[in-house]
Design a protein around this motif. Structure first.
Motif, PDB file in Angstrom:
ATOM      1  N   ALA A   1       0.814  -1.218   0.000  1.00 39.47           N
ATOM      2  CA  ALA A   1       0.000   0.000   0.000  1.00 39.47           C
ATOM      3  C   ALA A   1       0.847   1.267   0.000  1.00 39.47           C
ATOM      4  O   ALA A   1       0.329   2.350  -0.236  1.00 39.47           O
ATOM      5  CB  ALA A   1      -0.929  -0.002   1.216  1.00 39.47           C
ATOM      6  N   GLY A   2       2.160   1.149   0.277  1.00 42.86           N
ATOM      7  CA  GLY A   2       3.039   2.311   0.245  1.00 42.86           C
ATOM      8  C   GLY A   2       3.422   2.864   1.600  1.00 42.86           C
ATOM      9  O   GLY A   2       3.972   3.959   1.701  1.00 42.86           O
ATOM     10  N   VAL A   3       3.168   2.100   2.667  1.00 46.96           N
ATOM     11  CA  VAL A   3       3.546   2.538   4.008  1.00 46.96           C
ATOM     12  C   VAL A   3       5.063   2.485   4.145  1.00 46.96           C
ATOM     13  O   VAL A   3       5.716   1.556   3.656  1.00 46.96           O
ATOM     14  CB  VAL A   3       2.866   1.649   5.081  1.00 46.96           C
ATOM     15  CG1 VAL A   3       3.363   1.970   6.484  1.00 46.96           C
ATOM     16  CG2 VAL A   3       1.353   1.791   5.013  1.00 46.96           C
ATOM     17  N   ASP A   4       5.620   3.489   4.801  1.00 53.38           N
ATOM     18  CA  ASP A   4       7.046   3.536   5.095  1.00 53.38           C
ATOM     19  C   ASP A   4       7.491   2.230   5.749  1.00 53.38           C
ATOM     20  O   ASP A   4       6.818   1.723   6.652  1.00 53.38           O
ATOM     21  CB  ASP A   4       7.303   4.721   6.042  1.00 53.38           C
ATOM     22  CG  ASP A   4       8.731   4.805   6.497  1.00 53.38           C
ATOM     23  OD1 ASP A   4       9.554   5.324   5.729  1.00 53.38           O
ATOM     24  OD2 ASP A   4       9.015   4.356   7.624  1.00 53.38           O
ATOM     25  N   ARG A   5       8.596   1.665   5.306  1.00 52.82           N
ATOM     26  CA  ARG A   5       9.051   0.347   5.790  1.00 52.82           C
ATOM     27  C   ARG A   5       9.286   0.341   7.300  1.00 52.82           C
ATOM     28  O   ARG A   5       8.944  -0.634   7.968  1.00 52.82           O
ATOM     29  CB  ARG A   5      10.326  -0.076   5.071  1.00 52.82           C
ATOM     30  CG  ARG A   5      10.828  -1.449   5.539  1.00 52.82           C
ATOM     31  CD  ARG A   5      11.727  -2.094   4.533  1.00 52.82           C
ATOM     32  NE  ARG A   5      12.320  -3.320   5.006  1.00 52.82           N
ATOM     33  CZ  ARG A   5      11.685  -4.488   5.129  1.00 52.82           C
ATOM     34  NH1 ARG A   5      10.412  -4.565   4.836  1.00 52.82           N
ATOM     35  NH2 ARG A   5      12.310  -5.565   5.551  1.00 52.82           N
ATOM     36  N   GLU A   6       9.872   1.373   7.856  1.00 55.40           N
ATOM     37  CA  GLU A   6      10.137   1.410   9.293  1.00 55.40           C
ATOM     38  C   GLU A   6       8.831   1.330  10.101  1.00 55.40           C
ATOM     39  O   GLU A   6       8.739   0.589  11.078  1.00 55.40           O
ATOM     40  CB  GLU A   6      10.895   2.688   9.655  1.00 55.40           C
ATOM     41  CG  GLU A   6      11.247   2.782  11.121  1.00 55.40           C
ATOM     42  CD  GLU A   6      12.012   4.063  11.434  1.00 55.40           C
ATOM     43  OE1 GLU A   6      11.839   4.566  12.550  1.00 55.40           O
ATOM     44  OE2 GLU A   6      12.770   4.542  10.571  1.00 55.40           O
ATOM     45  N   ILE A   7       7.822   2.062   9.662  1.00 55.65           N
ATOM     46  CA  ILE A   7       6.519   2.033  10.339  1.00 55.65           C
ATOM     47  C   ILE A   7       5.892   0.643  10.187  1.00 55.65           C
ATOM     48  O   ILE A   7       5.361   0.081  11.151  1.00 55.65           O
ATOM     49  CB  ILE A   7       5.580   3.117   9.775  1.00 55.65           C
ATOM     50  CG1 ILE A   7       6.144   4.513  10.063  1.00 55.65           C
ATOM     51  CG2 ILE A   7       4.167   2.968  10.316  1.00 55.65           C
ATOM     52  CD1 ILE A   7       6.185   4.899  11.518  1.00 55.65           C
TER      53      ILE A   7
ATOM     54  N   TRP B   1       3.993   7.576   4.774  1.00 57.51           N
ATOM     55  CA  TRP B   1       3.974   6.977   3.446  1.00 57.51           C
ATOM     56  C   TRP B   1       5.325   7.153   2.765  1.00 57.51           C
ATOM     57  O   TRP B   1       5.983   8.166   2.944  1.00 57.51           O
ATOM     58  CB  TRP B   1       2.868   7.612   2.608  1.00 57.51           C
ATOM     59  CG  TRP B   1       1.528   7.411   3.236  1.00 57.51           C
ATOM     60  CD1 TRP B   1       0.881   8.284   4.058  1.00 57.51           C
ATOM     61  CD2 TRP B   1       0.715   6.261   3.145  1.00 57.51           C
ATOM     62  NE1 TRP B   1      -0.299   7.737   4.480  1.00 57.51           N
ATOM     63  CE2 TRP B   1      -0.439   6.493   3.952  1.00 57.51           C
ATOM     64  CE3 TRP B   1       0.826   5.045   2.487  1.00 57.51           C
ATOM     65  CZ2 TRP B   1      -1.451   5.565   4.077  1.00 57.51           C
ATOM     66  CZ3 TRP B   1      -0.198   4.121   2.623  1.00 57.51           C
ATOM     67  CH2 TRP B   1      -1.327   4.380   3.406  1.00 57.51           C
ATOM     68  N   ARG B   2       5.700   6.163   1.976  1.00 54.87           N
ATOM     69  CA  ARG B   2       6.901   6.287   1.158  1.00 54.87           C
ATOM     70  C   ARG B   2       6.675   7.370   0.104  1.00 54.87           C
ATOM     71  O   ARG B   2       5.557   7.572  -0.355  1.00 54.87           O
ATOM     72  CB  ARG B   2       7.209   4.966   0.451  1.00 54.87           C
ATOM     73  CG  ARG B   2       7.665   3.859   1.353  1.00 54.87           C
ATOM     74  CD  ARG B   2       8.185   2.667   0.541  1.00 54.87           C
ATOM     75  NE  ARG B   2       7.456   2.395  -0.675  1.00 54.87           N
ATOM     76  CZ  ARG B   2       6.517   1.448  -0.802  1.00 54.87           C
ATOM     77  NH1 ARG B   2       6.193   0.669   0.204  1.00 54.87           N
ATOM     78  NH2 ARG B   2       5.922   1.270  -1.964  1.00 54.87           N
ATOM     79  N   LYS B   3       7.731   8.020  -0.279  1.00 56.14           N
ATOM     80  CA  LYS B   3       7.615   9.063  -1.306  1.00 56.14           C
ATOM     81  C   LYS B   3       7.183   8.487  -2.651  1.00 56.14           C
ATOM     82  O   LYS B   3       6.542   9.165  -3.444  1.00 56.14           O
ATOM     83  CB  LYS B   3       8.946   9.788  -1.445  1.00 56.14           C
ATOM     84  CG  LYS B   3       9.250  10.642  -0.247  1.00 56.14           C
ATOM     85  CD  LYS B   3      10.534  11.399  -0.426  1.00 56.14           C
ATOM     86  CE  LYS B   3      10.848  12.098   0.766  1.00 56.14           C
ATOM     87  NZ  LYS B   3      11.312  12.816   1.496  1.00 56.14           N
TER      88      LYS B   3
ATOM     89  N   LEU C   1       2.288   4.872  -4.720  1.00 55.15           N
ATOM     90  CA  LEU C   1       1.361   5.226  -5.780  1.00 55.15           C
ATOM     91  C   LEU C   1      -0.006   5.618  -5.230  1.00 55.15           C
ATOM     92  O   LEU C   1      -0.670   6.505  -5.745  1.00 55.15           O
ATOM     93  CB  LEU C   1       1.203   4.055  -6.766  1.00 55.15           C
ATOM     94  CG  LEU C   1       2.468   3.662  -7.512  1.00 55.15           C
ATOM     95  CD1 LEU C   1       2.215   2.427  -8.358  1.00 55.15           C
ATOM     96  CD2 LEU C   1       2.957   4.803  -8.369  1.00 55.15           C
ATOM     97  N   VAL C   2      -0.436   4.918  -4.204  1.00 51.57           N
ATOM     98  CA  VAL C   2      -1.765   5.143  -3.651  1.00 51.57           C
ATOM     99  C   VAL C   2      -1.648   5.252  -2.145  1.00 51.57           C
ATOM    100  O   VAL C   2      -0.997   4.441  -1.498  1.00 51.57           O
ATOM    101  CB  VAL C   2      -2.711   3.963  -3.995  1.00 51.57           C
ATOM    102  CG1 VAL C   2      -4.063   4.142  -3.351  1.00 51.57           C
ATOM    103  CG2 VAL C   2      -2.836   3.804  -5.492  1.00 51.57           C
ATOM    104  N   GLN C   3      -2.283   6.246  -1.580  1.00 52.05           N
ATOM    105  CA  GLN C   3      -2.402   6.349  -0.137  1.00 52.05           C
ATOM    106  C   GLN C   3      -3.849   6.048   0.205  1.00 52.05           C
ATOM    107  O   GLN C   3      -4.758   6.711  -0.285  1.00 52.05           O
ATOM    108  CB  GLN C   3      -1.992   7.727   0.364  1.00 52.05           C
ATOM    109  CG  GLN C   3      -0.523   7.979   0.149  1.00 52.05           C
ATOM    110  CD  GLN C   3      -0.067   9.296   0.724  1.00 52.05           C
ATOM    111  OE1 GLN C   3      -0.795   9.935   1.467  1.00 52.05           O
ATOM    112  NE2 GLN C   3       1.136   9.688   0.402  1.00 52.05           N
TER     113      GLN C   3
END
Length: 144
Positions: free
Chosen positions: A28-34, A135-137, A140-142
């Motif tokens: 889904a594009g969530v930051d990997r650390e989170i 979210w990662r930069k 594609l979709v948030q």
């Protein structure tokens, strides 16, 4: 995005649950650390179910997870005897430095923004937690 999964109350289910949730969040594009922090919190919660819900009548447990806006909510429901009343009333047990047990809820609280414990009269213990997402930069979709 929401999903529910029923898993056997066995130790092999713990890494499976973590991979499912972390993989969904990363897709889904969530930051990997989170995503990894939420995965660690879920692993601790599932390990607690496997260890402590043994006396329950059900041989499985349920995980409900979802992303709404910038928040991930996770709920773990077991078929065990429920949480002891002292845990429900905010009394925390601090594990000593040499203790092999007792750190699960501390880790869950450290990795998430909000934790709630409750007992369901027919379904056992319910642990809910939430975490604000980044979210990662290149996402594609948030999810909203």
């Amino acid at each position: 995005m929401r999903w529910t999964v029923h898993l056997p109350r066995e130790s092999a289910s713990v890494p499976m649950a973590r991979r499912l949730l972390v993989g969904a969040m990363e897709t889904a594009g969530v930051d990997r650390e989170i995503a990894m922090e939420i995965g660690l919190a879920l692993s601790e919660a599932c390990a607690n179910v496997v260890e402590h819900a043994r006396s329950g009548s059900r041989a499985e447990y349920q995980i409900r997870a979802g992303i709404t806006g910038n928040c991930c909510r996770v709920e773990i429901i077991d078929g065990g005897p429920g949480f002891p009343s002292d845990r429900l009333h905010g009394i925390t047990h601090v594990a000593g430095p040499a203790a092999e047990n007792g750190r699960g809820l501390m880790l869950i609280r450290a990795m998430t923004d909000h934790v709630q414990l409750s007992n369901h009269p027919r379904r056992g213990a319910v642990l809910r937690f939430e975490k604000t997402l980044r979210w990662r930069k290149d996402a594609l979709v948030q999810v909203s």
